[in-house]
Design an enzyme around this catalytic site. Structure first.
Site, mmCIF file in Angstrom:
data_model
loop_
_atom_site.group_PDB
_atom_site.id
_atom_site.type_symbol
_atom_site.label_atom_id
_atom_site.label_comp_id
_atom_site.label_asym_id
_atom_site.label_seq_id
_atom_site.Cartn_x
_atom_site.Cartn_y
_atom_site.Cartn_z
ATOM 1 C CG HIS A 20 -14.283 5.979 18.091
ATOM 2 N ND1 HIS A 20 -15.325 6.580 18.747
ATOM 3 C CD2 HIS A 20 -13.158 6.588 18.575
ATOM 4 C CE1 HIS A 20 -14.865 7.494 19.583
ATOM 5 N NE2 HIS A 20 -13.544 7.517 19.495
ATOM 6 C CD GLU B 212 -18.470 6.364 17.535
ATOM 7 O OE1 GLU B 212 -17.946 5.718 18.453
ATOM 8 O OE2 GLU B 212 -17.965 7.379 17.046
ATOM 9 N NE ARG C 58 -16.160 11.489 22.158
ATOM 10 C CZ ARG C 58 -14.905 11.012 22.207
ATOM 11 N NH1 ARG C 58 -14.210 10.826 21.112
ATOM 12 N NH2 ARG C 58 -14.364 10.694 23.368
HETATM 13 C C1 DGY Z 1 -10.820 9.684 23.001
HETATM 14 O O1 DGY Z 1 -9.730 9.569 23.573
HETATM 15 O O2 DGY Z 1 -11.624 10.571 23.289
HETATM 16 C C2 DGY Z 1 -11.111 8.716 21.917
HETATM 17 O O3 DGY Z 1 -12.268 8.986 21.264
HETATM 18 C C3 DGY Z 1 -11.049 7.299 22.423
HETATM 19 O O4 DGY Z 1 -9.779 6.914 22.090
#
Ligand code: DGY
Length: 318
Positions: free
Chosen positions: A283, A265, A236
């Protein structure tokens, strides 16, 4: 009367099939405006959400007392206020286990691209500026045989470790607790964060976003890394202080970075956008057809289970 299920974004058809007997509302491909989202939530018993939606107390109250389950189509669920859900007796689920290998592929893709300067060299070629082969042209750093530091050795971290092992890399990891099975499987060694940052050639971040991991990698941590090191983040955005990272990259204090996630984002720090040694993906960590199908199906099955009075497959802990 079938219960109402809201799907907050267009998802693969495979994920809609298990939900076909419900009163189904599917919003658009782009993230919905907040007002539209709250309006669409009204009366829903189940919600299949994505990382782009803030599923907070306001959302739950807008849905009303009938909301029983929020199934986030992601392994990360920092967009869902799990405490608020718990207070209201709403079950929250995520999609662990179905996207590990695909996300690990993304991390390794970024690692290789950053190490070997793929973004920069491809941009040069496409711009028509490639003039000759050169002994010093776009020279990067080797990946094979180097030391890979994994911050967070969960399922995705382990899938990255496996890839590193395939490249003959030495694996170091930092985790709250030791994982002796993984240590045996990958010849991995547990290290404190400082040692990992100081000695690893590649640092790949795989922690969930929590109060403890917010800006886990900031100016002091970046200062500990080798000038030849590469940082990869597919977890993240807010786990890494983007401003500090951009400064470290601009000053050559680390060699390069490969990023799939960002603090705000879809905004990307303007300094990062101008840096040749930052490989930037939007992402797409879990973005393969097969994996997005699996994620959508698992999220839908969690909704079906809860609304049928059964245990969900993959509830998140509070
Ligand atoms: C997740 O699965 O947490 C990703 O960031 C989205 O695919």
């Amino acid at each position: 009367m079938p219960e109402k299920v809201l799907v907050t974004r267009e998802i693969p058809a495979a994920g809609l099939r298990p939900l076909q007997d419900f009163d189904l509302t599917v919003l658009s491909e782009a993230p919905p405006e907040r007002d539209e989202l709250l309006e669409a939530a009204r009366g829903a018993a189940g919600v299949l959400s994505n990382v782009t939606e803030g599923i907070d107390a306001e959302f739950m109250d807008a849905a009303g007392d009938g909301l029983k389950v929020v199934a986030n189509m992601a392994v990360g669920y920092d967009n869902v206020d799990v405490d608020a859900a718990d207070e209201r007796g709403i079950i929250v689920t995520n999609t662990p286990g179905v996207l590990d290998e695909t996300t690990a592929d993304t991390a390794f893709m970024l690692l290789l691209a950053a190490a070997r300067r793929l973004g920069e060299s491809e941009r040069t070629l496409r711009a028509g500026d490639w003039e000759w082969w050169g002994p010093k042209l776009f020279v990067g750093v080797d990946v094979w045989g180097k030391k890979l530091g994994i911050v967070g050795l969960g399922r995705i971290g382990q899938a990255v470790a496996r890839r590193g092992k395939g490249f003959g890399m030495e694996i170091l990891y930092h985790n709250r607790s030791r994982n002796e099975d993984a240590e045996r499987a990958f010849d991995a060694r547990h290290a404190d964060l400082d040692e990992l940052l100081e000695t690893a050639d590649f640092v790949s971040v795989h922690t969930p976003l929590t109060d403890e991991t917010q800006h886990l990698i900031g100016p002091e941590e970046l200062a500990k890394m080798k000038p030849t090191a590469v940082l990869v983040n597919t977890s993240r955005g807010p786990v890494v202080n983007e401003e500090a990272l951009a400064d470290a990259l601009a000053d050559g204090r680390i060699f390069a970075a490969g990023l799939d996630v960002y603090e705000n984002e879809p905004q990307v720090h303007p300094k990062l956008l101008g840096l040749e040694n930052a490989v930037l993906a939007p992402h797409i960590g879990s973005g393969s057809t097969e994996t997005r199908n699996r994620m959508a199906v698992l999220a839908a099955e969690n909704i079906v289970a809860v609304l049928s009075g059964e245990e969900p497959k993959t509830p998140v802990g509070v």
